[in-house]
Design an enzyme around this catalytic site. Structure first.
Site, PDB file in Angstrom:
ATOM      1  N   HIS A 236       0.926  -1.168   0.084  1.00 40.86           N
ATOM      2  CA  HIS A 236      -0.173  -0.007  -0.020  1.00 40.86           C
ATOM      3  C   HIS A 236       0.723   1.279   0.031  1.00 40.86           C
ATOM      4  O   HIS A 236       2.190   1.321   0.213  1.00 40.86           O
ATOM      5  CB  HIS A 236      -0.795   0.318   1.281  1.00 40.86           C
ATOM      6  CG  HIS A 236      -0.200  -0.285   2.540  1.00 40.86           C
ATOM      7  ND1 HIS A 236      -0.561  -1.542   3.038  1.00 40.86           N
ATOM      8  CD2 HIS A 236       0.622   0.285   3.280  1.00 40.86           C
ATOM      9  CE1 HIS A 236       0.155  -1.631   4.275  1.00 40.86           C
ATOM     10  NE2 HIS A 236       0.984  -0.445   4.226  1.00 40.86           N
TER      11      HIS A 236
HETATM   12  C1  T46 Z   1       2.883   0.434   6.743  1.00 45.20           C
HETATM   13  C2  T46 Z   1       3.597  -0.753   7.219  1.00 45.20           C
HETATM   14  C3  T46 Z   1       5.394  -0.610   7.526  1.00 45.20           C
HETATM   15  C4  T46 Z   1      -4.557  -0.166  13.112  1.00 45.20           C
HETATM   16  O1  T46 Z   1      -5.675  -0.428  13.590  1.00 45.20           O
HETATM   17  N1  T46 Z   1      -3.600   0.758  13.276  1.00 45.20           N
HETATM   18  C5  T46 Z   1      -2.547   1.083  12.985  1.00 45.20           C
HETATM   19  O2  T46 Z   1      -1.873   1.898  13.449  1.00 45.20           O
HETATM   20  C6  T46 Z   1      -2.116   0.281  11.982  1.00 45.20           C
HETATM   21  C7  T46 Z   1      -0.661   0.613  11.387  1.00 45.20           C
HETATM   22  C8  T46 Z   1      -2.754  -0.952  11.456  1.00 45.20           C
HETATM   23  N2  T46 Z   1      -4.111  -0.802  11.981  1.00 45.20           N
HETATM   24  C9  T46 Z   1      -4.887  -2.206  11.597  1.00 45.20           C
HETATM   25  C10 T46 Z   1      -5.394  -1.829   9.959  1.00 45.20           C
HETATM   26  C11 T46 Z   1      -5.307  -3.375   9.669  1.00 45.20           C
HETATM   27  O3  T46 Z   1      -6.602  -3.828   9.809  1.00 45.20           O
HETATM   28  O4  T46 Z   1      -4.143  -3.345  11.571  1.00 45.20           O
HETATM   29  C12 T46 Z   1      -4.267  -4.237  10.611  1.00 45.20           C
HETATM   30  C13 T46 Z   1      -3.113  -4.553   9.885  1.00 45.20           C
HETATM   31  O5  T46 Z   1      -2.494  -3.296   9.007  1.00 45.20           O
HETATM   32  P1  T46 Z   1      -1.684  -3.349   7.636  1.00 45.20           P
HETATM   33  O6  T46 Z   1      -2.297  -4.449   6.895  1.00 45.20           O
HETATM   34  O7  T46 Z   1      -1.832  -2.058   7.100  1.00 45.20           O
HETATM   35  O8  T46 Z   1      -0.383  -3.733   8.151  1.00 45.20           O
HETATM   36  P2  T46 Z   1       0.953  -3.819   7.460  1.00 45.20           P
HETATM   37  O9  T46 Z   1       2.058  -4.487   8.299  1.00 45.20           O
HETATM   38  O10 T46 Z   1       0.825  -4.447   6.041  1.00 45.20           O
HETATM   39  O11 T46 Z   1       1.356  -2.264   7.366  1.00 45.20           O
HETATM   40  C14 T46 Z   1       1.790  -1.534   8.213  1.00 45.20           C
HETATM   41  C15 T46 Z   1       1.202   0.091   7.878  1.00 45.20           C
HETATM   42  O12 T46 Z   1      -0.319  -0.111   7.710  1.00 45.20           O
HETATM   43  C16 T46 Z   1       1.699   0.893   6.817  1.00 45.20           C
HETATM   44  O13 T46 Z   1       1.421   1.942   6.816  1.00 45.20           O
HETATM   45  O14 T46 Z   1       3.787   1.256   6.211  1.00 45.20           O
HETATM   46  O15 T46 Z   1       3.032  -1.317   8.255  1.00 45.20           O
END
Ligand code: T46
Length: 144
Positions: A59
């Site tokens: 993303h």
């Molecule tokens: C990035 C990389 C390095 C939250 O509720 N609060 C938060 O602060 C974050 C980061 C995520 N979430 C929830 C949203 C999703 O339901 O946690 C779940 C997993 O998030 P995501 O799939 O976006 O996680 P990553 O590891 O793929 O990405 C994250 C960050 O979202 C992104 O900004 O740069 O880590």
């Protein structure tokens, strides 16, 4: 292995070096938002218990700026501004990867027990995400 390959030269993605205070008790590193980072820290989150074959990210953000650290272990970050892709291997807790807005990022090759800490410029907001690559590309081209 080198810390980075094909670096972005435009400052949108760059390594940030933090101080290290070393003494016989161990090492201490600190980070001050607005000083070591080009933004004030609004949020901290971390990834842990990550399976070694996990792929995260996939993303970009409309406004969010972040700095990503490997506090323990290592992983690869691939960043893409819509024109150029770069790979960074994060493995040093003193070196963070600054990622500005409108950069697609992917993470993989996590080592066993890797811990990733992220310092972010804004609270979590799902509306700030591009989770579709083609949508991101179209927006990046419009921004250029
Ligand atoms: C990035 C990389 C390095 C939250 O509720 N609060 C938060 O602060 C974050 C980061 C995520 N979430 C929830 C949203 C999703 O339901 O946690 C779940 C997993 O998030 P995501 O799939 O976006 O996680 P990553 O590891 O793929 O990405 C994250 C960050 O979202 C992104 O900004 O740069 O880590």
């Amino acid at each position: 292995m080198k810390d980075q390959t094909k670096p972005h030269q435009n400052g949108l993605v760059r390594l940030v070096n933090l101080p290290q205070i070393h003494d016989p008790r161990g090492d201490l590193t600190f980070v001050e938002g607005g000083n070591h980072l080009p933004f004030n820290i609004a949020r901290v989150y971390y990834l842990y218990n990550v399976p070694v074959d996990s792929e995260r990210g996939g993303h970009a953000h409309k406004d969010l700026e972040q700095v990503v650290f490997a506090l323990s272990g290592s992983f690869r970050m691939t960043v893409d501004d819509g024109k150029t892709k770069s790979e960074y291997w994060l493995r040093d807790p003193r070196k963070g990867l600054y990622i500005s807005r409108m950069i697609w990022r992917e993470m993989d090759a996590f080592s066993q027990g890797a811990v990733c800490m992220v310092l972010a410029s804004h609270p979590y907001d799902e509306a700030d995400y591009y989770r579709d690559y083609n949508e991101f590309l179209a927006a990046a081209r419009e921004n250029a």
